[in-house]
Design an enzyme around this catalytic site. Structure first.
Site, PDB file in Angstrom:
ATOM      1  N   ASP A  18       0.900  -1.153   0.000  1.00  0.00           N
ATOM      2  CA  ASP A  18       0.000   0.000   0.000  1.00  0.00           C
ATOM      3  C   ASP A  18       0.934   1.197   0.000  1.00  0.00           C
ATOM      4  OD1 ASP A  18      -1.580   2.199   0.612  1.00  0.00           O
ATOM      5  OD2 ASP A  18      -2.974   1.027   1.809  1.00  0.00           O
ATOM      6  N   HIS A  19       1.099   1.843  -1.157  1.00  0.00           N
ATOM      7  CA  HIS A  19       2.166   2.832  -1.266  1.00  0.00           C
ATOM      8  C   HIS A  19       1.963   4.037  -0.349  1.00  0.00           C
ATOM      9  CE1 HIS A  19      -0.645   4.611  -4.257  1.00  0.00           C
ATOM     10  NE2 HIS A  19      -0.072   5.743  -3.941  1.00  0.00           N
TER      11      HIS A  19
ATOM     12  N   HIS B 112      -6.008   2.487   1.303  1.00  0.00           N
ATOM     13  CA  HIS B 112      -5.381   3.726   1.762  1.00  0.00           C
ATOM     14  C   HIS B 112      -6.109   4.356   2.952  1.00  0.00           C
ATOM     15  CE1 HIS B 112      -3.225   3.108  -1.833  1.00  0.00           C
ATOM     16  NE2 HIS B 112      -3.980   3.806  -2.653  1.00  0.00           N
TER      17      HIS B 112
END
Length: 539
Positions: free
Chosen positions: A211-212, A274
């Site tokens: 999950d960047h 996110h």
């Protein structure tokens, strides 16, 4: 406005020198082991925009051991020289560091890259991949450590994992790790099936789900600010905090992703990963140790404490979904979502959602967490706003004038920074109280060329640090929560609200906070558009 950079110790030059000195010390102390990165989807957009620039930055900063290699894997026929030319263009277009074709550093870097044309479903072809990987390990003296990065559609994850095993790529002496991108499934059943397929080959500790947002510096800074400052941690609870707001807004529409997005929507595309991850980071307890599993255990506790939305009425009351209509942004007309390419003309897919979340534990009981995300909004930004409780009305200074609540704001992107809003006397007045800000703008004041999220995450994966990757129980709990919302929406299809492109979503999202006596605070992009902190309280 009070400004922390006015203190000599925080001037650009002095702080820059100190940070650069720390960076040099880190460079000597921290370096990944020798690793072969096997990158599936090597000709794709993600690889070009994020992965090659990230690997180059790690190389330039000395974080990669000289004993590294990258094997690019994709279906498209391509020579190794063409592959390296693509990487050079990627670095020139997207990397923090630039280079030239005759730069010795670039020449040394490019030698570590090889390309293999391979259909991911071609099982026998994986033996060729194993041969290429083994050859590179011999050339660069790498001890069998292999990191497999799947920049592919999720439906391919299981078959690729199986073929890696059949092709002998998991028989080398070193460690083996699998890095996979979102979306991890479409709902809990599909995610569970996908996880079972991968777990037939890889153990959980070998799986790194990206999950960047967890790789963004300011997201990681949230708990540093909280746990390392005695002025915040004692106040981080329902006795002192009124609400927490998380905004993740985009100015773009679906662009060329209409086919994917119309089957996903904002809830699955942004909410399941996110948004819920940022809620977990903000709300988690301090871990007993600085250990990846202890940290992820605390995030899991938050997700377990989320109050479920089990009925259609609960979903309708606490969640708002919207879809952008025609509008004007920066003087240009924008078409409606249903007019976008590859989007159903009668689509019920949401491009916006806002929700009131409740974390039912002793620290957060009664504190609403408001989240919102959407496309075609006025500003591109990600921010976390912690609103503290106001002083009581009708006492002392609040008797004759409005005294606004204090805020602690984390600006995640595009500007990175932290600011605090407090109340003070207006200079030259007879006791008039105004809000002022103490602003630390990391991006605009320090000017440091900070690492991008994928740099941090690739570096962590190569070192075996799973702190900022999502564990399966986190994924499952997030899908469980999101599925209950999606189920409620399926039974209330008429609750899709339209909002003009260039606005902050449907009116119902404003009403969601208003019924609790709150309002959305303006994000940084709004303030630049002329909406001030004080004016926002009057809307």
């Amino acid at each position: 406005m009070l400004n922390w950079k006015d203190d000599e110790s925080y001037t650009n030059s002095n702080l820059h020198k100190r940070v650069m000195k720390m960076s040099e010390l880190k460079k000597e102390a921290v370096r990944s082991e020798g690793t072969v990165f096997v990158l599936f989807g090597a000709t794709g957009d993600l690889a070009s925009r994020k992965l090659y620039p990230a690997i180059y930055s790690l190389f330039r900063e000395g974080k990669l051991s000289d004993k590294f290699a990258v094997v690019g894997v994709a279906r498209r026929p391509k020579t190794c020289e063409q592959f390296r030319e693509d990487i050079f263009r990627s670095i020139q277009d997207f990397a923090r560091y630039k280079t030239s074709v005759d730069d010795p550093e670039w020449i040394r870097f490019a030698e570590h890259f090889e390309y293999l044309s391979l259909d991911t479903n071609d099982g026998p072809g994986y033996s060729r991949l194993n041969d290429v990987t083994t050859s590179l390990e011999s050339k660069f003296e790498i001890k069998g450590n292999r990191l497999f990065y799947l920049a592919l559609a999720p439906n391919l994850f299981g078959s690729v994992a199986h073929n890696l095993e059949v092709g002998g790529l998991l028989k080398s002496e070193g460690w083996h790790r699998l890095v996979i991108e979102k979306p991890f499934g479409f709902d809990l059943p599909s995610a569970t099936k996908l996880n079972e397929e991968i777990r037939q080959v890889f153990d959980e500790e070998e799986i790194y789900r990206i999950d960047h947002y967890l790789g963004k510096e300011m997201v990681q800074n949230i708990n540093v600010i909280r746990f390392s400052n005695a002025i915040f941690e004692p106040l981080w609870n329902n006795r002192h905090i009124a609400n927490i707001q998380i905004t993740l807004s985009e100015t773009v529409g679906v662009e060329d992703r209409g086919g994917y997005y119309d089957h996903s929507g904002a809830l699955r595309d942004m909410g399941q990963n996110h948004m819920l991850q940022m809620v977990a980071v903000v709300a988690m307890e301090a871990p007993s140790r600085v250990d990846p599993e202890d940290i992820r255990d605390e995030k899991v506790k938050v997700l377990k404490s989320l109050r479920g939305l089990h009925t259609n009425a609960e979903v309708k009351a606490d969640v708002v979904r919207g879809q952008y209509a025609e509008g004007v942004m920066n003087g240009e007309p924008k078409r409606a979502y249903r007019q976008e390419e590859n989007v159903d003309a009668d689509s019920q897919t949401e491009t916006y959602f806002a929700a009131k979340l409740s974390v039912d534990n002793f620290r957060w009981a009664g504190v609403p967490f408001y989240v919102r995300t959407g496309k075609r909004l006025p500003a591109k930004t990600t921010e976390v706003v912690v609103e503290f409780k106001k002083i009581p009305d009708h006492v002392y200074l609040a008797k004759n004038q409005a005294v606004l609540p204090n805020l602690l704001v984390f600006r995640i992107s595009p500007l990175e920074g932290i600011y605090i809003k407090i109340n003070a006397m207006q200079p030259g007045s007879e006791g008039t109280i105004i809000p002022i800000a103490m602003d630390f703008c990391q991006s605009c004041q320090i000017g440091i060329n900070t690492p991008e999220a994928y740099e941090r995450l690739l570096f962590d994966a190569a070192r075996g640090d799973s702190t900022h990757f999502t564990r399966w129980d986190e994924v499952a709990l997030a899908w469980q929560f999101v599925d209950s919302i999606a189920s409620g929406w399926a039974n209330n299809s008429n609750e899709l609200h339209s909002y003009p492109s260039g606005t902050w979503g449907p009116q119902e999202a404003t009403d969601l906070l208003a019924r609790d006596g709150f309002h959305w605070w303006p994000v940084s992009g709004q303030e630049e558009s002329g909406v001030t902190w004080v004016e926002a309280t009057q809307t």
